[in-house]
Design a protein around this motif. Structure first.
Motif, PDB file in Angstrom:
ATOM      1  N   ARG A  23      -9.274   7.230  47.321  1.00 44.61           N
ATOM      2  CA  ARG A  23     -10.451   6.899  48.134  1.00 44.61           C
ATOM      3  C   ARG A  23     -11.204   5.776  47.442  1.00 44.61           C
ATOM      4  NH1 ARG A  23     -12.871  12.983  49.414  1.00 44.61           N
ATOM      5  NH2 ARG A  23     -10.841  13.850  50.008  1.00 44.61           N
ATOM      6  N   GLU A  34     -14.085   4.993  46.650  1.00 44.31           N
ATOM      7  CA  GLU A  34     -15.477   5.347  46.366  1.00 44.31           C
ATOM      8  C   GLU A  34     -15.945   4.567  45.153  1.00 44.31           C
ATOM      9  OE1 GLU A  34     -16.776   9.453  47.062  1.00 44.31           O
ATOM     10  OE2 GLU A  34     -14.697   9.959  46.657  1.00 44.31           O
ATOM     11  N   GLY A  75     -16.343  11.809  36.975  1.00 44.31           N
ATOM     12  CA  GLY A  75     -15.863  12.840  37.893  1.00 44.31           C
ATOM     13  C   GLY A  75     -15.578  12.320  39.293  1.00 44.31           C
ATOM     14  N   ARG A  76     -15.753  11.022  39.511  1.00 41.55           N
ATOM     15  CA  ARG A  76     -15.473  10.446  40.838  1.00 41.55           C
ATOM     16  C   ARG A  76     -14.603   9.208  40.651  1.00 41.55           C
ATOM     17  NH1 ARG A  76     -17.553  11.405  45.391  1.00 41.55           N
ATOM     18  NH2 ARG A  76     -19.264  12.588  44.514  1.00 41.55           N
ATOM     19  N   TYR A  77     -13.400   9.244  41.170  1.00 38.76           N
ATOM     20  CA  TYR A  77     -12.444   8.188  40.910  1.00 38.76           C
ATOM     21  C   TYR A  77     -11.833   7.676  42.207  1.00 38.76           C
ATOM     22  CZ  TYR A  77     -13.056  10.705  36.584  1.00 38.76           C
ATOM     23  OH  TYR A  77     -13.627  11.325  35.525  1.00 38.76           O
ATOM     24  N   PHE A 132      -7.527  10.187  42.381  1.00 42.76           N
ATOM     25  CA  PHE A 132      -7.816  11.488  41.765  1.00 42.76           C
ATOM     26  C   PHE A 132      -6.747  12.460  42.247  1.00 42.76           C
ATOM     27  CE2 PHE A 132      -9.610  13.535  45.548  1.00 42.76           C
ATOM     28  CZ  PHE A 132      -9.852  12.428  46.345  1.00 42.76           C
ATOM     29  N   GLN A 179      -5.545  16.335  43.655  1.00 42.37           N
ATOM     30  CA  GLN A 179      -5.955  17.583  44.307  1.00 42.37           C
ATOM     31  C   GLN A 179      -4.824  18.605  44.300  1.00 42.37           C
ATOM     32  OE1 GLN A 179      -7.243  16.654  48.314  1.00 42.37           O
ATOM     33  NE2 GLN A 179      -9.370  16.410  47.672  1.00 42.37           N
ATOM     34  N   ARG A 192     -19.208  21.890  57.820  1.00 41.84           N
ATOM     35  CA  ARG A 192     -18.165  20.863  57.733  1.00 41.84           C
ATOM     36  C   ARG A 192     -18.324  20.087  59.020  1.00 41.84           C
ATOM     37  NH1 ARG A 192     -13.949  20.948  53.691  1.00 41.84           N
ATOM     38  NH2 ARG A 192     -15.595  21.313  52.224  1.00 41.84           N
ATOM     39  N   LEU A 207     -18.017  22.884  43.203  1.00 41.86           N
ATOM     40  CA  LEU A 207     -16.693  22.554  42.686  1.00 41.86           C
ATOM     41  C   LEU A 207     -15.783  22.068  43.806  1.00 41.86           C
ATOM     42  CD1 LEU A 207     -16.214  25.528  40.240  1.00 41.86           C
ATOM     43  CD2 LEU A 207     -16.294  23.115  39.626  1.00 41.86           C
ATOM     44  N   PHE A 208     -15.749  22.825  44.874  1.00 44.82           N
ATOM     45  CA  PHE A 208     -14.945  22.426  46.025  1.00 44.82           C
ATOM     46  C   PHE A 208     -15.235  23.386  47.172  1.00 44.82           C
ATOM     47  CE2 PHE A 208     -11.884  25.876  45.866  1.00 44.82           C
ATOM     48  CZ  PHE A 208     -11.979  26.274  44.544  1.00 44.82           C
ATOM     49  N   ALA A 239      -9.173  22.324  49.420  1.00 47.98           N
ATOM     50  CA  ALA A 239      -8.578  21.422  48.430  1.00 47.98           C
ATOM     51  C   ALA A 239      -9.520  21.345  47.253  1.00 47.98           C
ATOM     52  CB  ALA A 239      -8.379  20.037  49.028  1.00 47.98           C
ATOM     53  N   LEU A 240      -8.978  21.348  46.065  1.00 48.56           N
ATOM     54  CA  LEU A 240      -9.837  21.216  44.887  1.00 48.56           C
ATOM     55  C   LEU A 240      -9.417  20.000  44.084  1.00 48.56           C
ATOM     56  CD1 LEU A 240      -8.122  22.246  42.175  1.00 48.56           C
ATOM     57  CD2 LEU A 240      -8.556  24.460  43.218  1.00 48.56           C
ATOM     58  N   GLY A 241     -10.389  19.403  43.428  1.00 47.91           N
ATOM     59  CA  GLY A 241     -10.121  18.239  42.589  1.00 47.91           C
ATOM     60  C   GLY A 241      -9.819  18.690  41.170  1.00 47.91           C
ATOM     61  N   ARG A 280     -12.320  17.558  38.481  1.00 50.41           N
ATOM     62  CA  ARG A 280     -13.596  18.284  38.463  1.00 50.41           C
ATOM     63  C   ARG A 280     -13.449  19.666  37.843  1.00 50.41           C
ATOM     64  NH1 ARG A 280     -17.378  17.389  43.427  1.00 50.41           N
ATOM     65  NH2 ARG A 280     -16.574  15.341  42.908  1.00 50.41           N
TER      66      ARG A 280
HETATM   67  P1  AMP Z   1     -12.882  16.856  49.864  1.00 47.81           P
HETATM   68  O1  AMP Z   1     -11.461  16.586  50.290  1.00 47.81           O
HETATM   69  O2  AMP Z   1     -13.803  15.690  50.022  1.00 47.81           O
HETATM   70  O3  AMP Z   1     -13.406  18.151  50.419  1.00 47.81           O
HETATM   71  O4  AMP Z   1     -12.811  17.074  48.298  1.00 47.81           O
HETATM   72  C1  AMP Z   1     -12.201  18.173  47.704  1.00 47.81           C
HETATM   73  C2  AMP Z   1     -12.358  18.091  46.205  1.00 47.81           C
HETATM   74  O5  AMP Z   1     -11.665  16.960  45.704  1.00 47.81           O
HETATM   75  C3  AMP Z   1     -13.793  17.881  45.768  1.00 47.81           C
HETATM   76  O6  AMP Z   1     -14.461  19.076  45.637  1.00 47.81           O
HETATM   77  C4  AMP Z   1     -13.628  17.191  44.449  1.00 47.81           C
HETATM   78  O7  AMP Z   1     -13.430  18.121  43.414  1.00 47.81           O
HETATM   79  C5  AMP Z   1     -12.382  16.376  44.645  1.00 47.81           C
HETATM   80  N1  AMP Z   1     -12.713  14.971  44.928  1.00 47.81           N
HETATM   81  C6  AMP Z   1     -13.037  14.417  46.116  1.00 47.81           C
HETATM   82  N2  AMP Z   1     -13.241  13.096  45.996  1.00 47.81           N
HETATM   83  C7  AMP Z   1     -13.044  12.812  44.687  1.00 47.81           C
HETATM   84  C8  AMP Z   1     -13.108  11.603  43.911  1.00 47.81           C
HETATM   85  N3  AMP Z   1     -13.401  10.425  44.445  1.00 47.81           N
HETATM   86  N4  AMP Z   1     -12.859  11.689  42.590  1.00 47.81           N
HETATM   87  C9  AMP Z   1     -12.546  12.866  42.000  1.00 47.81           C
HETATM   88  N5  AMP Z   1     -12.471  14.032  42.682  1.00 47.81           N
HETATM   89  C10 AMP Z   1     -12.711  14.004  44.009  1.00 47.81           C
END
Ligand code: AMP
Length: 425
Positions: free
Chosen positions: A114, A116, A121-123, A126, A128, A259, A284-285, A308-310, A313
């Protein structure tokens, strides 16, 4: 001749030896948890046709509007996957899985992309792990999934785990709720942030998700979905709560948890925790039910739930010194007869996936409990002749210094519940 050094793409990280060992330990635990719950791994391509994400994630979301790595290759628009559910749902439909098995449990893992703004913690690349259940409308599977995730975080030593749940209802409830929200926000719309003003026409539910300071007052006084929920949706939500209660999973109902997309239905949840480098309590997720997604992507109506979990994180939240060693339940038998029963108890608990150690060397109760503390056990089971005679054991909470008698027949259930409640301790 020497060239200028070339660095990695911003927001995309090398994972070096040393860190890789932590990743592997975490991934092994995650895979073990998914496997024990009957999930089978699916591997889908990292590149998918762009329309899959536009439809599967939805226009108007940050991901689709601003964050996708999209390109055209030989006239075909393609995108590096920003998440895993759309690809899994596409594969489920494309391979006609619904016709082959009534309920499908899939897990997946891998890099996501993504665009972003990178931060700690935001890449931009990343990783999942996620699970999906297709074909079961719940609420039993919803509760089972949440319980699985709480147990997983316990195994990973994440502290202060908190579960938030909510329901969005089905399409009828959602429509009524949308109207209620519009009626609530519309009169004061000038005070809302620009994002929320826009969402008032595109997707009013997502206003509840806003982090803008300006929106917080209006959000706090917004009506709850529970005010407009229909009977079937309420029954589903009550069922979820009853199962969580029965499992001893502590949770809080958060009527603001949403959501945004239209095909999200009924159960939504979020897991929070603190510890390690994550610091104070943080989301966390999350996950939820999306009974409309498979149809939206061209498949037959199929209820579904997933999360889905990162990985990055979760790694921040685990305490670094003792990555993923689960403290065992400690069984302390007093005397010969009890030793045999202790072995049976331990086998029973291990069958439930609970790490268990039996003290085989005997000795005084005090010395045995000293060993339990050295292993950082949170729970000990003590049994001697007196307990055997009355068909019971002593269950000791080693942190709280409390103990109680538990009938032998209830033991595994009580231990599982006691461990689940420790998550909040
Ligand atoms: P989401 O798919 O947006 O619900 O994200 C699920 C999980 O993926 C989040 O809770 C984060 O732990 C992780 N995540 C989402 N975006 C990022 C990001 N840009 N960098 C790192 N972890 C991310």
């Amino acid at each position: 001749m020497s060239g200028r050094a070339i660095n990695a793409v911003k927001g995309m990280n090398d994972i070096l030896p040393g860190d890789v060992e932590r990743w592997r330990a975490l991934e092994a635990t995650l895979r073990d948890v998914w496997r024990a719950h009957g999930y089978r791994e699916v591997r889908t391509p990292i590149v998918e046709p762009t329309p899959l994400f536009v439809r599967g994630i939805g226009e108007g979301t940050d991901i689709v509007d601003k964050e996708m790595y999209s390109f055209v290759f030989h006239d075909e628009p393609m995108t590096l996957r920003p998440e895993g559910t759309a690809g899994a749902a596409r594969a489920y439909i494309e391979h006609g899985i619904h016709a082959k098995e009534p309920v499908t449990r899939w897990c997946y893992e891998g890099p996501m992309f993504r665009g972003e703004r990178p931060a700690r913690g935001r890449y931009r690349q990343f990783h999942q792990h996620g699970c999906e259940v297709f074909g079961d409308a719940g609420p039993l599977v919803d509760a089972e999934m949440i319980d699985m995730l709480v147990g997983m975080l316990r195994r990973l030593h994440v502290d202060d785990v908190q579960v938030l749940v909510n329901t969005l209802g089905g399409p009828g409830t959602r429509d009524r709720y949308r109207q209620r929200l519009v009626a609530h926000f519309e009169p004061n719309k000038d005070r809302l942030s620009d994002d929320s003003k826009r969402r008032l026409t595109t997707n009013p539910l997502r206003i509840l998700d806003s982090k803008h300071d300006r929106d917080q007052e209006a959000i706090a006084s917004a009506p709850s979905v529970l005010d407009v929920i229909d009977d079937d949706d309420r029954k589903h939500f009550d069922g979820l709560r009853a199962h969580l209660d029965r499992l001893g999973v502590p949770y809080k109902v958060d009527p603001r948890l949403v959501r945004g997309l239209d095909y999200y239905t009924r159960t939504v949840f979020e897991l929070r925790g603190s510890g390690g480098e994550l610091g104070a309590q943080n989301a966390l997720f999350g996950g939820g039910r999306y009974d409309g997604l498979i149809e939206e992507l061209g498949g037959p109506p199929t209820p579904a739930i997933g999360f889905a979990l990162g990985v990055e994180r979760i790694l921040l939240a685990t305490t670094a010194e003792k990555p993923f060693v689960e403290p065992p339940v400690f069984v302390a038998p007093i005397g010969e007869r009890a030793a045999g029963e202790a072995l049976v108890i331990a086998r029973e608990l291990r069958g439930l996936g609970i790490v268990t150690v039996v003290e085989g060397r005997g000795g005084s109760l005090k010395s045995m409990l000293r060993r339990a503390n050295a292993l950082e056990s949170k729970i000990a089971i003590v049994l001697g002749d007196a307990e055997l005679d009355r068909g019971a054991v002593q269950l000791k909470d080693l942190a709280a210094h409390q103990q109680r008698d538990v009938p032998r027949t209830d033991l595994s259930r009580e231990i599982a519940a006691a461990l689940a409640s420790k998550v909040n301790a």
